[in-house]
Design a protein around this motif. Sequence first.
Motif, PDB file in Angstrom:
ATOM      1  N   ARG B  15      33.690  43.966  34.940  1.00  0.00           N
ATOM      2  CA  ARG B  15      33.857  44.452  36.300  1.00  0.00           C
ATOM      3  C   ARG B  15      33.029  43.705  37.331  1.00  0.00           C
ATOM      4  O   ARG B  15      33.379  43.655  38.498  1.00  0.00           O
ATOM      5  N   VAL B  17      32.650  40.702  37.785  1.00  0.00           N
ATOM      6  CA  VAL B  17      33.303  39.531  38.378  1.00  0.00           C
ATOM      7  C   VAL B  17      34.727  39.823  38.869  1.00  0.00           C
ATOM      8  O   VAL B  17      35.229  39.135  39.749  1.00  0.00           O
ATOM      9  N   GLY B  19      36.208  42.049  40.796  1.00  0.00           N
ATOM     10  CA  GLY B  19      36.418  42.294  42.224  1.00  0.00           C
ATOM     11  C   GLY B  19      36.391  40.997  43.021  1.00  0.00           C
ATOM     12  O   GLY B  19      37.248  40.758  43.876  1.00  0.00           O
ATOM     13  N   ARG B  20      35.415  40.134  42.706  1.00  0.00           N
ATOM     14  CA  ARG B  20      35.288  38.895  43.473  1.00  0.00           C
ATOM     15  C   ARG B  20      36.410  37.924  43.138  1.00  0.00           C
ATOM     16  O   ARG B  20      36.928  37.226  44.004  1.00  0.00           O
ATOM     17  N   VAL B  92      43.326  49.925  57.560  1.00  0.00           N
ATOM     18  CA  VAL B  92      42.539  50.962  56.910  1.00  0.00           C
ATOM     19  C   VAL B  92      43.182  51.207  55.557  1.00  0.00           C
ATOM     20  O   VAL B  92      44.353  51.566  55.473  1.00  0.00           O
ATOM     21  N   LEU B  93      42.431  50.939  54.505  1.00  0.00           N
ATOM     22  CA  LEU B  93      42.975  51.035  53.161  1.00  0.00           C
ATOM     23  C   LEU B  93      42.562  52.394  52.597  1.00  0.00           C
ATOM     24  O   LEU B  93      41.456  52.564  52.114  1.00  0.00           O
ATOM     25  N   ARG B  96      43.593  54.651  48.056  1.00  0.00           N
ATOM     26  CA  ARG B  96      42.799  54.909  46.873  1.00  0.00           C
ATOM     27  C   ARG B  96      41.966  56.183  47.007  1.00  0.00           C
ATOM     28  O   ARG B  96      41.477  56.675  45.996  1.00  0.00           O
ATOM     29  N   CYS B  97      41.835  56.683  48.239  1.00  0.00           N
ATOM     30  CA  CYS B  97      41.198  57.986  48.446  1.00  0.00           C
ATOM     31  C   CYS B  97      41.642  59.003  47.420  1.00  0.00           C
ATOM     32  O   CYS B  97      40.880  59.789  46.914  1.00  0.00           O
ATOM     33  N   ASN B 100      40.294  58.452  43.733  1.00  0.00           N
ATOM     34  CA  ASN B 100      38.882  58.128  43.554  1.00  0.00           C
ATOM     35  C   ASN B 100      38.216  58.836  42.384  1.00  0.00           C
ATOM     36  O   ASN B 100      37.177  58.410  41.921  1.00  0.00           O
ATOM     37  N   GLN B 103      37.237  56.679  39.629  1.00  0.00           N
ATOM     38  CA  GLN B 103      36.384  55.536  39.928  1.00  0.00           C
ATOM     39  C   GLN B 103      35.377  55.242  38.810  1.00  0.00           C
ATOM     40  O   GLN B 103      35.171  54.094  38.453  1.00  0.00           O
ATOM     41  N   TYR B 109      40.853  50.385  36.848  1.00  0.00           N
ATOM     42  CA  TYR B 109      40.409  49.539  37.957  1.00  0.00           C
ATOM     43  C   TYR B 109      41.390  49.714  39.114  1.00  0.00           C
ATOM     44  O   TYR B 109      42.605  49.595  38.926  1.00  0.00           O
ATOM     45  N   ILE B 110      40.854  50.040  40.290  1.00  0.00           N
ATOM     46  CA  ILE B 110      41.722  50.253  41.449  1.00  0.00           C
ATOM     47  C   ILE B 110      41.326  49.259  42.538  1.00  0.00           C
ATOM     48  O   ILE B 110      40.138  49.111  42.850  1.00  0.00           O
ATOM     49  N   ARG B 111      42.310  48.600  43.096  1.00  0.00           N
ATOM     50  CA  ARG B 111      42.016  47.637  44.149  1.00  0.00           C
ATOM     51  C   ARG B 111      42.972  47.855  45.321  1.00  0.00           C
ATOM     52  O   ARG B 111      44.194  47.955  45.126  1.00  0.00           O
ATOM     53  N   SER B 112      42.420  47.917  46.516  1.00  0.00           N
ATOM     54  CA  SER B 112      43.232  48.078  47.718  1.00  0.00           C
ATOM     55  C   SER B 112      43.501  46.711  48.330  1.00  0.00           C
ATOM     56  O   SER B 112      42.586  45.901  48.456  1.00  0.00           O
TER      57      SER B 112
END
Lengths: 570, 310, 139
Positions: B15, B17, B19-20, B92-93, B96-97, B100, B103, B109-112
């Motif tokens: 995790r 790495v 996200g980036r 405004v993303l 994923r609210c 959550n 999380q 893994y959740i990505r907006s």
Amino acid sequence: MAKIHTEKNKAIDRPGGPSPQSSTTAKERWQREYNKQIGSTEPVYNRSGVAIKPIYDRHDWDGSHSDTELGYPGQSPMTRGIYPTMHRGRTWSQRQLIGFGIPADYNARLRGLIKSGVSAVSLIPCNSVYRGFDADQVPAELLGTCGVVLNTVDDMDACFEQVDIADLSTAQNDPSPFTLLALLLAVAKRRGVPWSRVTGTSNQSDYISHFVANHMFFRLALPGARRVLVDHIAFTLEHVPGWNPLSVVGQHMQQAGATPAEAMAFTLSTAIQYARDCINRGLDPEQFFPRFTFFFDISISVFEEVAKFRAGRRIWESIVREQFEVKNPRAGRFKFHAQTSGVDLTRQQPLNNIARVATQAIAGILGGLQSLHTDSYDEVLSVPTEQAARIAIDTQNILREEAHLTDVIDPLGGSYYVESLTNQMQEKITSVMDRIEGCGGMYNAVQNGVVQTMIGESALAFQQRIDSGEQTLVGVNRYQDESQATPTAGLERTAPERISTHLQTLERFKENRNQSTVRKALDQLAHAANSDSENVYAKVVDAAVAGVTHGEIVACLRREFGDGAPLIVP
Amino acid sequence: MNPQQLADRLRAGDRSVLGRVISVAENGGERWQRLLRLLSPADDTAIIGFTGSPGSGKSTLIDALITELRGREKTIAVVAIDPSSPFSGGAVLGDRCRMNRHQGDPGVYIRSLSARGSVGGLSAGAGRVVEVLKSGSFDLVLIETVGSGQSEVDILELADMCIVICTPNSGDDIQAIKSGICEIADILVVNKADLAGADRTIQQLITAGNLPSNAARKVPVLPAVATQGTGIPVLVDRILAQDSTARAATPDRKDSGRIHRRLARTIARDVEQQLLDSSDQELTELCDLIQRGQSSFKNAALAWMTKRKL
Amino acid sequence: MQPPPRILVTKIGLDGHDRGSRIVATALRDAGMEVIYTPPWQDIETVVGLARDEDVDVIGIGSLATDHLLVPKLMDALKDAGLDHVCVVVGGIVPEVDERDLLTAGVSRVFHPGSSMQEISVEVSRLAQCAREQAPEII
């Protein structure tokens, strides 16, 4: 609905008035002169979006329907007030919110207030309590910083130590499932005070406003919250007749950004929803309507607020009388508590807030409120200090006893402007209410996010008016005084040692109670939650008496009904 | 970190790495080209698209699906795409609210993503992001489209399976049926099926799905109440079953026209990105011609394609 | 062209007043940023997880009661997760004494009531740029 008459399409003059010829000419002369000097005919809008003219006259409101539109105080349609005597008789309850530290701290402040003659008190619990937790379930840093840490019957007893709770009106910030009232009833039982002499209000019973706006108070999923509220109303009507089980809260909506008209509309639509739910539960409207109370925000937009309250009274009275066909004349009384709005206060040049709060309070008083909380000027700096709270109380004393505001009932009644504005606000309010009805009522409308979206849009629009300078905010976008440094607020925080002592008290309480009684009470609570034939709130009260803590009661109902997650529309 | 280490960590689903790396994929360009060489996308990751009009409850449905899939020990990545502002390009993303609560789960893994101006329900970078996720250790990748209420066909390019979400009595949905949403859908879900009118909507959808024009594929219509988890296990059964059938079957079992369209769009999208990233001399010259008014866009494009025998 | 800054707007602790954070989220969007928005009451570990998974440049924490007292813990947790490059700003009602503590703990900026949306978005955008420069290269 009380009929309102818009004057714009009517013949202009009636016999007895000045002759049409001279009147028109005078007005035209004025209009010319006005346009010349102002140089613009751009309308001004109030916060609710009503276009405000530079002057009002009998063409806007001629009083020809004043009997049906206004009546007299205490009479249908209650526009001018809900009691015949209004502030001439009893002014208003001076209700300051208090709650801070641990129960002993609250008790000390409460006794000070009672000594100074206060007969109506309030109880603000700590944010951990709002979230439904006991003190041992949250980060200790946050305990007692915003309200009193209060989880058990012993804590409640300590809050009211050496205070006679019989006939002492307490307003509790106590969201569903109303554990604070349950704990108070447990204390009454312990002290031998009959429940019939326990009086006050469940100030935060409006779960819809929590779902939409004040999310911190939202604990149980919507269907559970709906069930508990109706059971709570049924229980108190039967067992605690001096208690107001319901306060419908427009304040949260307006604080979250709704315009005054929207806030009033949402509140009335919510009250209609609750009334329908009570009727479906088999409760008697003649009996429950008189127990409905309301709670509003007062912004600094003076005339708009006055008109909001007058229109709200008139709409509510007609709903109760016409839509619900209730005969009891007390039922249509639109009793409301109001709080000056924190949104209008500024951190810059904060002493100015004293003037703002006074202005807001005047609006509320002229609007005919029954109970008032004035904000402390330092609320934007930190949790209010005692000195600032004192000034807030004296602001009320000055307005009540020095300013001659209470000499006349509904003193703005009959003003061309205020009557016309009251009618226009009523139109705005009812159009929003119609939209809510179109969604199938308030419960459905908030589930769909319709209300949340409207509030979000209004909040943003207002912020943009401030950022653009269209709306002046003294010290923020105009008249800034750099030399006036922001005074550092005196920070009152409970010493960590006191919090840890309190945590030990809680631990001992949990150890020393009769564990099997506690288990049994929780089982019965869970059972009642799943049975339509039982009153679940009666079991909350039983649990409090049995020594179950606030956090345990909320946790049990969260398991049975689902955790309350507000619908957040970004 | 050297490239090999990065590749290893990605494969292991690290995790810290992921996200980036996804940002690199999303943003494209030269760094993405370098990253692409390190990826080894797995073939057996199921890519499932979710589309439907605003308010149909896509995020809530995905939230409920995650719970159910986790119960069956599947690992999941979610790509939630929100619209971007046409004025500022910002977004405004918030999708994923509603998810959550997953999380803290290491298997989710959740990505907006912001649509970044794309129309069609995805963002230009979504395909690249999915490539990265396929190289991670996920059993399923769930993609939530913007949900503009328009027919969001772009999801066909990416997803192995497309789930269309409707709600009872929604005029938009009936419009969507008429405009051929059944052609996109592998499964139709009627969410909020506890509302009045649900049965009628289900019937309408079944009828639409059985039209002669759609004879080759029968689209199942499943009711659900996502907020209560109702209908979710059945939906998951269906998703997992269809996924394995699709995998076992030869490619021509699938609608070949659909595959053709999907491939064409994919190529077009990739060529577009390469052209945007490149500093090709010929393109620059063509741009000059257009700027000087000596060529139209259409003619310049034709000239470029002719030279490549396209 | 630079990809838009990615900002996490959230609330930790117990308070739930989110009017301010919603307005800020919209203002940042209108300034061209990508804003990940959450409901209030996030745990510190959730905030760190979100910052990592969503690869944000700046975290904005709204505090209307006393929840900012938890922010130093957040700063530690970010450091532990190797997210030192992420800038943190706090907005809301923060007494001066507390503001000093927050800045000492590594918070980049505290916005008080009355801050204009313009001021906030300019500063957040600048901090996002800083965060990108500070972030370790991965490829």
